[in-house]
Design an enzyme around this catalytic site. Structure first.
Site, short mmCIF file in Angstrom:
data_model
loop_
_atom_site.label_atom_id
_atom_site.label_comp_id
_atom_site.label_asym_id
_atom_site.label_seq_id
_atom_site.Cartn_x
_atom_site.Cartn_y
_atom_site.Cartn_z
N TYR A 24 108.33 -58.86 -18.81
CA TYR A 24 109.58 -58.59 -18.08
C TYR A 24 110.76 -58.47 -19.04
CZ TYR A 24 113.96 -59.75 -15.74
OH TYR A 24 115.27 -59.75 -15.34
N THR A 64 119.86 -58.95 -18.50
CA THR A 64 119.58 -60.38 -18.36
C THR A 64 119.70 -61.10 -19.69
OG1 THR A 64 117.77 -61.92 -17.92
CG2 THR A 64 117.12 -59.72 -18.56
N ASP A 65 119.99 -62.40 -19.63
CA ASP A 65 120.04 -63.20 -20.86
C ASP A 65 118.65 -63.33 -21.49
OD1 ASP A 65 118.91 -64.95 -19.01
OD2 ASP A 65 120.33 -66.58 -19.37
N GLU A 66 117.60 -63.01 -20.70
CA GLU A 66 116.24 -63.15 -21.25
C GLU A 66 115.97 -62.19 -22.40
OE1 GLU A 66 112.96 -63.70 -18.64
OE2 GLU A 66 114.14 -64.82 -17.20
N PHE A 108 117.90 -59.12 -4.08
CA PHE A 108 118.77 -60.30 -4.02
C PHE A 108 120.20 -60.02 -4.54
CE2 PHE A 108 119.69 -64.12 -6.94
CZ PHE A 108 120.55 -64.74 -6.03
N LYS A 164 113.23 -55.24 -20.06
CA LYS A 164 114.69 -55.21 -19.89
C LYS A 164 115.38 -54.94 -21.22
CE LYS A 164 116.74 -56.03 -16.57
NZ LYS A 164 117.20 -55.14 -15.47
N VAL A 196 106.09 -77.71 -10.28
CA VAL A 196 106.96 -77.67 -11.46
C VAL A 196 106.10 -77.33 -12.67
CG1 VAL A 196 108.42 -79.08 -12.97
CG2 VAL A 196 108.62 -79.28 -10.46
N TYR A 197 106.50 -76.27 -13.40
CA TYR A 197 105.70 -75.84 -14.55
C TYR A 197 105.87 -76.82 -15.72
CZ TYR A 197 105.63 -71.18 -12.29
OH TYR A 197 105.48 -70.12 -11.42
P1 NAD Z 1 114.96 -58.46 -6.89
O1 NAD Z 1 113.55 -58.45 -7.34
O2 NAD Z 1 115.38 -59.43 -5.83
O3 NAD Z 1 115.37 -57.00 -6.36
C1 NAD Z 1 114.98 -55.83 -7.01
C2 NAD Z 1 115.24 -54.66 -6.05
O4 NAD Z 1 114.89 -53.45 -6.74
C3 NAD Z 1 114.39 -54.70 -4.77
O5 NAD Z 1 115.18 -54.37 -3.65
C4 NAD Z 1 113.32 -53.63 -5.01
O6 NAD Z 1 112.86 -53.03 -3.82
C5 NAD Z 1 114.09 -52.64 -5.88
N1 NAD Z 1 113.20 -51.82 -6.72
C6 NAD Z 1 112.17 -52.23 -7.49
N2 NAD Z 1 111.58 -51.18 -8.09
C7 NAD Z 1 112.28 -50.06 -7.70
C8 NAD Z 1 112.17 -48.69 -8.00
N3 NAD Z 1 111.20 -48.23 -8.81
N4 NAD Z 1 113.05 -47.84 -7.44
C9 NAD Z 1 114.02 -48.29 -6.60
N5 NAD Z 1 114.16 -49.59 -6.27
C10 NAD Z 1 113.30 -50.46 -6.82
O7 NAD Z 1 115.81 -58.63 -8.22
P2 NAD Z 1 117.21 -59.41 -8.45
O8 NAD Z 1 116.92 -60.82 -8.75
O9 NAD Z 1 118.15 -59.04 -7.40
O10 NAD Z 1 117.64 -58.72 -9.83
C11 NAD Z 1 118.39 -57.53 -9.83
C12 NAD Z 1 118.68 -57.11 -11.27
O11 NAD Z 1 119.38 -58.16 -11.94
C13 NAD Z 1 117.42 -56.87 -12.10
O12 NAD Z 1 117.65 -55.77 -12.91
C14 NAD Z 1 117.26 -58.14 -12.93
O13 NAD Z 1 116.63 -57.85 -14.14
C15 NAD Z 1 118.70 -58.55 -13.13
N6 NAD Z 1 118.98 -59.98 -13.30
C16 NAD Z 1 118.49 -60.88 -12.41
C17 NAD Z 1 118.84 -62.23 -12.56
C18 NAD Z 1 118.35 -63.28 -11.58
O14 NAD Z 1 118.56 -64.47 -11.82
N7 NAD Z 1 117.74 -62.92 -10.48
C19 NAD Z 1 119.66 -62.64 -13.62
C20 NAD Z 1 120.14 -61.65 -14.52
C21 NAD Z 1 119.78 -60.33 -14.34
O1 DAU Z 2 117.77 -65.69 -16.88
C1 DAU Z 2 117.82 -64.61 -16.01
C2 DAU Z 2 116.47 -64.41 -15.35
O2 DAU Z 2 116.31 -65.48 -14.43
C3 DAU Z 2 116.34 -63.07 -14.66
O3 DAU Z 2 116.39 -62.06 -15.62
C4 DAU Z 2 115.01 -62.99 -13.87
O4 DAU Z 2 114.97 -61.78 -13.14
C5 DAU Z 2 114.96 -64.16 -12.92
O5 DAU Z 2 113.71 -64.16 -12.24
C6 DAU Z 2 115.12 -65.48 -13.68
O6 DAU Z 2 113.98 -65.72 -14.54
P1 DAU Z 2 113.33 -67.18 -14.68
O7 DAU Z 2 111.95 -67.02 -15.15
O8 DAU Z 2 114.22 -68.09 -15.43
O9 DAU Z 2 113.39 -67.63 -13.12
P2 DAU Z 2 112.33 -68.37 -12.18
O10 DAU Z 2 113.05 -68.67 -10.90
O11 DAU Z 2 111.04 -67.64 -12.10
O12 DAU Z 2 112.07 -69.73 -12.95
C7 DAU Z 2 113.13 -70.61 -13.30
C8 DAU Z 2 112.52 -71.78 -14.07
O13 DAU Z 2 111.72 -72.56 -13.17
C9 DAU Z 2 111.60 -71.35 -15.19
O14 DAU Z 2 111.74 -72.26 -16.28
C10 DAU Z 2 110.20 -71.49 -14.60
C11 DAU Z 2 110.35 -72.64 -13.62
N1 DAU Z 2 109.49 -72.57 -12.42
C12 DAU Z 2 109.51 -71.41 -11.68
C13 DAU Z 2 108.73 -71.28 -10.55
C14 DAU Z 2 108.72 -70.00 -9.75
C15 DAU Z 2 108.73 -73.66 -12.01
O15 DAU Z 2 108.75 -74.73 -12.66
N2 DAU Z 2 107.96 -73.53 -10.90
C16 DAU Z 2 107.92 -72.39 -10.15
O16 DAU Z 2 107.14 -72.35 -9.15
#
Ligand code: NAD
Ligand code: DAU
Length: 339
Positions: free
Chosen positions: A153, A125-127, A11, A157, A209-210
């Protein structure tokens, strides 16, 4: 410059590749991605054949493959997006999170040392800061907030962040780290809150919704995150950590209701399900440092970003239909079937 982007078929990585190619067409982008369930080559298909772009399928844990790629491509910058990224999956199966997120990061940094790469940027990540209480809206994560994680997770990180800083101090590797809040936008895998709710609503399926839906996340449009990473990797001092977020805190239930409103669907689709184990209550970023040092500010308001995102999912069913009719169906059944 030659820039290796790991996880570029996911993504945020894919959005970053498009951002870089538009902003710095003089640079060459080499994507390394294992193409796990979350990686989608269709997302990058329009770039095939461009002279400043190359895709390589490889696992960041595969030392030999990474060494070969670095020797061939001689990267100036390496940006590491590759990760297992979904909290719920980490609760089911932590092992692969430790392998990719920790070991994979160290393998990349070892290659960066050998090849004297001038910047390794770790996308974090902020997590890593754990959570904040719901009744203290005055509290925010700063870069000095202690790491204190809740899920496998976030622990993986945080481990990678510590390793990254250790490589800087011990070996002098020129690293930077960004810790961003929740992203939303185009190409997000349907397991995450916003695309899952949009797609379920479109199918008139229950929206799970969780708990009570009162957990708070701080949402940022993905392009604003990409812009922050671009600024940090090119301009920040080695060893620096930057929080990235736009002061846009929202309760999950309010996001879900907003999506239903824009799609003109009834709130009766909302279904409260068993809470996530160890569910973090609230995330909230203080982005003062990146604003002061690098002039970064978010550009897309949540209202504008969510409308663009909903429109994109409506117009790009051909992107997500194959995903939800494949192995994702089994995942969904397993995670939500008896919840
Ligand atoms: P995503 O799960 O959509 O994409 C991860 C990508 O990494 C995929 O294309 C997958 O094929 C690839 N991948 C996984 N394992 C691999 C490996 N061993 N070798 C090579 N490629 C591999 O994740 P995203 O949401 O795009 O997140 C990207 C980065 O940003 C992550 O490091 C995540 O921790 C961080 N992040 C995400 C968010 C969020 O809200 N999504 C917020 C803050 C930080
Ligand atoms: O804060 C950054 C993080 O945000 C990234 O590091 C992670 O990669 C990314 O997945 C995301 O983590 P969250 O756990 O916050 O995202 P998620 O979309 O899984 O969930 C967002 C909120 O919604 C969380 O409080 C859980 C809730 N939720 C999620 C799902 C999938 C629901 O209530 N129902 C659902 O089905």
């Amino acid at each position: 410059m030659n820039i290796i982007v790991t996880g570029g078929a996911g993504f945020i990585g894919a959005n970053f590749v498009y951002y870089e190619i538009a902003k710095h067409p003089e640079d060459r982008i080499i994507v390394i991605d294992k193409l796990t369930y979350a990686g989608n080559l269709q997302t990058l298909a329009p770039l095939e054949g461009k002279v400043n772009y190359r895709f390589i399928r490889a696992d960041i844990c595969d030392k030999d493959a990474i060494e070969d790629i670095f020797a061939q491509e001689k990267p100036d910058i390496v940006v590491n997006f590759a990760a297992e990224s979904h909290v719920d999956r980490s609760i089911e199966n932590p092992q692969v999170f430790l392998e990719t997120n920790i070991i994979g990061t160290s393998i990349l940094m070892d290659a960066c040392r050998r090849h004297e790469v001038s910047r390794f940027h770790q996308v974090s990540t902020d997590e890593v800061y754990g959570d904040l209480p719901l009744d203290r809206p005055d509290l925010f994560f700063t870069e000095n907030t202690p790491l204190h994680t809740s899920s496998p997770y976030s622990s993986s990180k945080a481990s990678a962040d510590l390793l990254t800083l250790a490589y800087h101090r011990t070996y002098g590797l020129p690293v930077t780290i960004s810790r961003c809040s929740n992203n939303y936008g185009y190409y997000q895998f349907p397991e995450k809150l916003i695309p899952l709710m949009i797609i379920n609503a479109l199918h008139d399926k229950p929206l799970p919704v969780y708990g009570e839906g009162i957990n708070v996340r701080d949402w940022l449009y993905v392009e604003d995150h990409c812009k922050a990473i671009d600024l940090i990797m090119r301009n920040a001092e080695p060893g620096e950590v930057y929080n990235v977020g736009g002061h846009n805190e929202m309760r999950n239930i309010d996001i879900v209701k907003l999506i239903l409103k824009y799609l003109d669907k009834p709130e009766s689709l909302i279904t409260y399900v068993t809470d996530r184990k160890g569910h973090d209550l609230r995330y909230a970023i203080d982005p003062a440092k990146i604003h002061e040092d690098l002039g970064w500010l978010p550009e897309t308001t949540f209202d504008k970003g969510i409308q663009k995102t909903i429109k994109w999912y409506l117009e790009n069913q051909s992107w997500w239909e194959p995903i939800i009719s494949g192995e994702y169906r089994d995942y969904y059944e397993k995670m939500y079937g008896n919840r």
